[in-house]
Write a protein that holds these residues in place. Structure first.
Motif, PDB file in Angstrom:
ATOM      1  N   SER A 223       0.826  -1.202   0.000  1.00 47.64           N
ATOM      2  CA  SER A 223       0.000   0.000   0.000  1.00 47.64           C
ATOM      3  C   SER A 223       0.862   1.254   0.000  1.00 47.64           C
ATOM      4  O   SER A 223       1.887   1.317   0.686  1.00 47.64           O
ATOM      5  CB  SER A 223      -0.913   0.006   1.234  1.00 47.64           C
ATOM      6  OG  SER A 223      -1.540   1.270   1.381  1.00 47.64           O
ATOM      7  N   PRO A 224       0.454   2.281  -0.751  1.00 46.89           N
ATOM      8  CA  PRO A 224       1.201   3.553  -0.731  1.00 46.89           C
ATOM      9  C   PRO A 224       1.152   4.241   0.627  1.00 46.89           C
ATOM     10  O   PRO A 224       1.938   5.147   0.895  1.00 46.89           O
ATOM     11  CB  PRO A 224       0.500   4.384  -1.812  1.00 46.89           C
ATOM     12  CG  PRO A 224      -0.850   3.778  -1.961  1.00 46.89           C
ATOM     13  CD  PRO A 224      -0.677   2.320  -1.697  1.00 46.89           C
ATOM     14  N   LYS A 225       0.244   3.785   1.493  1.00 47.50           N
ATOM     15  CA  LYS A 225       0.119   4.369   2.827  1.00 47.50           C
ATOM     16  C   LYS A 225       0.884   3.586   3.885  1.00 47.50           C
ATOM     17  O   LYS A 225       0.847   3.934   5.067  1.00 47.50           O
ATOM     18  CB  LYS A 225      -1.354   4.435   3.236  1.00 47.50           C
ATOM     19  CG  LYS A 225      -2.231   5.273   2.313  1.00 47.50           C
ATOM     20  CD  LYS A 225      -3.671   5.254   2.802  1.00 47.50           C
ATOM     21  CE  LYS A 225      -4.573   6.069   1.881  1.00 47.50           C
ATOM     22  NZ  LYS A 225      -5.989   6.020   2.346  1.00 47.50           N
ATOM     23  N   ALA A 226       1.585   2.533   3.460  1.00 50.25           N
ATOM     24  CA  ALA A 226       2.227   1.620   4.412  1.00 50.25           C
ATOM     25  C   ALA A 226       3.206   2.319   5.351  1.00 50.25           C
ATOM     26  O   ALA A 226       3.332   1.941   6.518  1.00 50.25           O
ATOM     27  CB  ALA A 226       2.930   0.486   3.663  1.00 50.25           C
ATOM     28  N   LEU A 227       3.902   3.336   4.858  1.00 51.04           N
ATOM     29  CA  LEU A 227       4.893   4.029   5.683  1.00 51.04           C
ATOM     30  C   LEU A 227       4.261   4.886   6.776  1.00 51.04           C
ATOM     31  O   LEU A 227       4.947   5.334   7.694  1.00 51.04           O
ATOM     32  CB  LEU A 227       5.815   4.894   4.818  1.00 51.04           C
ATOM     33  CG  LEU A 227       6.959   4.167   4.115  1.00 51.04           C
ATOM     34  CD1 LEU A 227       7.736   5.146   3.237  1.00 51.04           C
ATOM     35  CD2 LEU A 227       7.904   3.520   5.131  1.00 51.04           C
ATOM     36  N   ASN A 228       2.952   5.108   6.659  1.00 51.62           N
ATOM     37  CA  ASN A 228       2.255   5.920   7.658  1.00 51.62           C
ATOM     38  C   ASN A 228       1.330   5.087   8.543  1.00 51.62           C
ATOM     39  O   ASN A 228       0.596   5.648   9.360  1.00 51.62           O
ATOM     40  CB  ASN A 228       1.406   7.003   6.985  1.00 51.62           C
ATOM     41  CG  ASN A 228       2.207   7.918   6.077  1.00 51.62           C
ATOM     42  OD1 ASN A 228       1.910   8.022   4.903  1.00 51.62           O
ATOM     43  ND2 ASN A 228       3.227   8.562   6.614  1.00 51.62           N
ATOM     44  N   GLU A 229       1.371   3.762   8.383  1.00 47.79           N
ATOM     45  CA  GLU A 229       0.422   2.921   9.099  1.00 47.79           C
ATOM     46  C   GLU A 229       1.119   1.876   9.963  1.00 47.79           C
ATOM     47  O   GLU A 229       2.192   1.379   9.627  1.00 47.79           O
ATOM     48  CB  GLU A 229      -0.504   2.217   8.107  1.00 47.79           C
ATOM     49  CG  GLU A 229      -1.386   3.176   7.318  1.00 47.79           C
ATOM     50  CD  GLU A 229      -2.258   2.467   6.294  1.00 47.79           C
ATOM     51  OE1 GLU A 229      -3.280   3.045   5.879  1.00 47.79           O
ATOM     52  OE2 GLU A 229      -1.915   1.332   5.897  1.00 47.79           O
ATOM     53  N   VAL A 230       0.469   1.547  11.088  1.00 49.23           N
ATOM     54  CA  VAL A 230       0.966   0.538  12.022  1.00 49.23           C
ATOM     55  C   VAL A 230      -0.160  -0.458  12.282  1.00 49.23           C
ATOM     56  O   VAL A 230      -1.331  -0.067  12.378  1.00 49.23           O
ATOM     57  CB  VAL A 230       1.413   1.181  13.356  1.00 49.23           C
ATOM     58  CG1 VAL A 230       1.860   0.111  14.346  1.00 49.23           C
ATOM     59  CG2 VAL A 230       2.531   2.184  13.111  1.00 49.23           C
ATOM     60  N   ASP A 231       0.180  -1.743  12.400  1.00 53.20           N
ATOM     61  CA  ASP A 231      -0.821  -2.779  12.673  1.00 53.20           C
ATOM     62  C   ASP A 231      -1.650  -2.433  13.905  1.00 53.20           C
ATOM     63  O   ASP A 231      -1.124  -1.971  14.920  1.00 53.20           O
ATOM     64  CB  ASP A 231      -0.150  -4.132  12.924  1.00 53.20           C
ATOM     65  CG  ASP A 231       0.532  -4.689  11.688  1.00 53.20           C
ATOM     66  OD1 ASP A 231       0.413  -4.072  10.610  1.00 53.20           O
ATOM     67  OD2 ASP A 231       1.186  -5.749  11.815  1.00 53.20           O
ATOM     68  N   GLY A 232      -2.952  -2.720  13.832  1.00 53.39           N
ATOM     69  CA  GLY A 232      -3.824  -2.497  14.971  1.00 53.39           C
ATOM     70  C   GLY A 232      -3.599  -3.517  16.067  1.00 53.39           C
ATOM     71  O   GLY A 232      -3.041  -4.596  15.841  1.00 53.39           O
ATOM     72  N   LEU A 233      -4.048  -3.169  17.272  1.00 59.85           N
ATOM     73  CA  LEU A 233      -3.973  -4.078  18.410  1.00 59.85           C
ATOM     74  C   LEU A 233      -5.223  -4.953  18.403  1.00 59.85           C
ATOM     75  O   LEU A 233      -6.343  -4.442  18.488  1.00 59.85           O
ATOM     76  CB  LEU A 233      -3.895  -3.288  19.719  1.00 59.85           C
ATOM     77  CG  LEU A 233      -2.631  -2.448  19.906  1.00 59.85           C
ATOM     78  CD1 LEU A 233      -2.837  -1.435  21.035  1.00 59.85           C
ATOM     79  CD2 LEU A 233      -1.436  -3.325  20.204  1.00 59.85           C
ATOM     80  N   SER A 234      -5.049  -6.252  18.314  1.00 56.52           N
ATOM     81  CA  SER A 234      -6.173  -7.172  18.220  1.00 56.52           C
ATOM     82  C   SER A 234      -7.080  -7.065  19.439  1.00 56.52           C
ATOM     83  O   SER A 234      -6.624  -7.154  20.582  1.00 56.52           O
ATOM     84  CB  SER A 234      -5.654  -8.609  18.093  1.00 56.52           C
ATOM     85  OG  SER A 234      -6.727  -9.527  17.997  1.00 56.52           O
ATOM     86  N   GLY A 235      -8.383  -6.842  19.199  1.00 59.62           N
ATOM     87  CA  GLY A 235      -9.353  -6.749  20.277  1.00 59.62           C
ATOM     88  C   GLY A 235      -9.290  -5.460  21.063  1.00 59.62           C
ATOM     89  O   GLY A 235      -9.900  -5.370  22.134  1.00 59.62           O
ATOM     90  N   ALA A 236      -8.551  -4.482  20.584  1.00 59.57           N
ATOM     91  CA  ALA A 236      -8.390  -3.213  21.320  1.00 59.57           C
ATOM     92  C   ALA A 236      -8.540  -2.038  20.375  1.00 59.57           C
ATOM     93  O   ALA A 236      -7.658  -1.192  20.268  1.00 59.57           O
ATOM     94  CB  ALA A 236      -7.034  -3.183  22.022  1.00 59.57           C
ATOM     95  N   SER A 237      -9.684  -1.973  19.707  1.00 57.70           N
ATOM     96  CA  SER A 237      -9.883  -0.930  18.701  1.00 57.70           C
ATOM     97  C   SER A 237      -9.897   0.473  19.319  1.00 57.70           C
ATOM     98  O   SER A 237      -9.391   1.426  18.716  1.00 57.70           O
ATOM     99  CB  SER A 237     -11.184  -1.174  17.934  1.00 57.70           C
ATOM    100  OG  SER A 237     -12.288  -1.216  18.831  1.00 57.70           O
TER     101      SER A 237
END
Length: 268
Positions: A223-237
């Motif tokens: 994704s072109p946005k990959a450098l600005n994104e971090v994986d979410g915390l599972s079950g902790a939206s």
């Protein structure tokens, strides 16, 4: 009857004296251990700053490693390091610029202001006018900029540090040192594997908008946005959203944007 009264009186007297002695002991212990507690707090804070910057080294003490760090106070409104007028304002409000308590100042109307709903993306209610920044400098060049951040998650306000590389754009590390999020869910903000995902991420997108955020699910490397994104915390939206919001706030116009722009332009 008089014997009974005397017994009751003595009992009350003994209880009173015991309470008095215990109070004196507790008060004395509090006074005696206060400098030790303050030293431990300072040590823990410096350790967290070094950890966020990836500067902890085995075999070296925190004090030894922290000697490489320069501490400065910034006026968030101007983005400049505090000048004589700022120092006078801080001292008038009872603060020592050489040992500035930023968390305390955020609650002080003399050096902070209330945020309205539209401004308060991080749900912190008040914004301090001054903030402490920590710099690693080598050969006259800034190598690391460590910034204090905080914002509300699901159950608590998260307090932490974000370290940037000398370009004032690329994340070198991050970590939270105080929060009360749910263990195993939002508490995973402490997971070293998750914190490692932030390294190398960029604060802004190509249009220079603050774009760093925690997403739902996994980041697509293509994704072109990959450098600005971090994986979410599972079950902790909600905790994930809170982290995104505090990042957006502190790297935005009300936070460190003016300061970081000056670093990029002038290397202040």
């Amino acid at each position: 009857m008089s014997a009974n009264k005397e017994t009751i009186g003595r009992t009350i007297l003994v209880a009173f004296l015991m309470c008095l002695v215990c109070s004196v002991i507790v008060a004395g212990a509090a006074v005696y251990f206060k400098p030790i507690q303050q030293a431990n707090k300072s040590l823990d804070k410096r350790s967290n700053i070094l950890a966020a910057a990836g500067m902890l080294e085995a075999g070296k003490t925190v004090d030894e490693m922290f000697k490489r760090i320069t501490t400065k106070v910034v006026n968030l409104e101007t983005g400049e390091y505090v000048n004589e007028q700022d120092v006078a304002e801080l001292k008038a409000a009872g603060y020592n610029p050489d040992d500035f308590n930023q968390r305390k100042s955020a609650k002080d109307p003399a050096v902070s202001r209330a945020l309205n709903g539209d401004e308060d993306k991080a749900s912190i209610k008040r914004l301090e006018k001054f903030a402490t920044v920590y710099l690693l400098e080598e050969d006259g060049q800034i190598k690391r900029i460590i910034l204090p951040v905080h914002g509300y998650g699901l159950w608590s306000t998260l307090y932490g540090f974000v370290a940037l590389q000398g370009d004032a754009e690329t994340i070198a590390g991050m970590g939270f040192y105080s929060h009360a999020e749910t263990p195993g869910l939002g508490g995973e903000v402490d997971n070293p594997a998750w914190k490692a995902l932030w390294i190398g991420k960029k604060i802004h997108d190509e249009s220079q908008n603050v774009a760093i955020k925690v997403i739902k699910g996994k980041v697509d490397p293509a994704s072109p946005k990959a450098l600005n994104e971090v994986d979410g915390l599972s079950g902790a939206s909600l905790t994930s959203r809170g982290v995104s919001n505090l990042m957006q706030f502190w790297f935005g116009e009300l936070g460190f944007a003016h300061y970081l722009n000056k670093v990029k332009a002038q290397g202040v």
